[in-house]
Design a protein around this motif. Sequence first.
Motif, PDB file in Angstrom:
ATOM      1  N   HIS A 273     -38.813  74.939  25.632  1.00  0.00           N
ATOM      2  CA  HIS A 273     -39.801  76.017  25.699  1.00  0.00           C
ATOM      3  C   HIS A 273     -39.878  76.585  27.115  1.00  0.00           C
ATOM      4  N   ASP A 274     -39.816  75.703  28.102  1.00  0.00           N
ATOM      5  CA  ASP A 274     -39.832  76.163  29.493  1.00  0.00           C
ATOM      6  C   ASP A 274     -38.621  77.039  29.773  1.00  0.00           C
TER       7      ASP A 274
ATOM      8  N   ARG B 114     -37.220  84.673  29.590  1.00  0.00           N
ATOM      9  CA  ARG B 114     -38.037  85.836  29.217  1.00  0.00           C
ATOM     10  C   ARG B 114     -38.619  86.518  30.456  1.00  0.00           C
ATOM     11  N   LEU B 115     -39.024  85.735  31.432  1.00  0.00           N
ATOM     12  CA  LEU B 115     -39.505  86.348  32.670  1.00  0.00           C
ATOM     13  C   LEU B 115     -38.427  87.233  33.269  1.00  0.00           C
TER      14      LEU B 115
ATOM     15  N   ALA C 209     -44.425  75.090  32.409  1.00  0.00           N
ATOM     16  CA  ALA C 209     -43.728  76.249  32.984  1.00  0.00           C
ATOM     17  C   ALA C 209     -43.772  77.418  32.005  1.00  0.00           C
ATOM     18  N   ARG C 210     -43.599  77.137  30.719  1.00  0.00           N
ATOM     19  CA  ARG C 210     -43.668  78.188  29.706  1.00  0.00           C
ATOM     20  C   ARG C 210     -45.047  78.836  29.707  1.00  0.00           C
TER      21      ARG C 210
ATOM     22  N   THR D  59     -39.860  69.133  34.837  1.00  0.00           N
ATOM     23  CA  THR D  59     -39.658  67.849  34.157  1.00  0.00           C
ATOM     24  C   THR D  59     -40.989  67.104  34.195  1.00  0.00           C
ATOM     25  N   ASP D  60     -41.051  65.988  33.495  1.00  0.00           N
ATOM     26  CA  ASP D  60     -42.294  65.203  33.513  1.00  0.00           C
ATOM     27  C   ASP D  60     -42.398  64.308  34.742  1.00  0.00           C
TER      28      ASP D  60
END
Length: 182
Positions: A51-52, A58-59, A160-161, A32-33
């Motif tokens: 996106h994250d 995907r990981l 993170a992405r 988060t921001d």
Amino acid sequence: MPYRHFSDLDADVRARAARIRLAVFDVDGTLTDGGLFVGEDGHETKVFHVHDGLGLKRLHENGVQVAIVTARISHPVTLRAEELGIEHLYQGQQDKRACVLEIIDALGLTPDEAAFVGDDLPDLAPMRMVGLAVAVADAHPTVAEHAHYVTRRAGGHGAAREACDLILAAQGKADAELERWL
């Protein structure tokens, strides 16, 4: 080529990322921001970047275990982890280093096979013991100094992405994985 910004990556960082089998993420300031939205009723809301989330999924789909380790306890984090299929969720962890070591041990890995992505001083201890320490772009300066890689994006805004993409690119999985989307 969407991963071209990793083509000039330091050889040491690339080698570290290629070994990663576990990626651990802090929440506040990383996923988060760092903003906390607390209503008058005391309920907390967090904003996560999609996106994250796709990067974390995907990981996992590419054989890298994903964990979340955070000092706070938050129901929105539980919901987000469930939504993303993250099995390794540890909230209320005041000693993040000990928690990360327990996860590493439980998975039969070594610290060199783990990455930690963080932003603030409580993240320093786990970052200093893993194979790949990643700081988000707006991390505390001391955290950034101890990172092997500092993202271009800020926490909660795709950092993170970027870390996920870095790992996949270093492992030679990014291009093949990208084909499924084309």
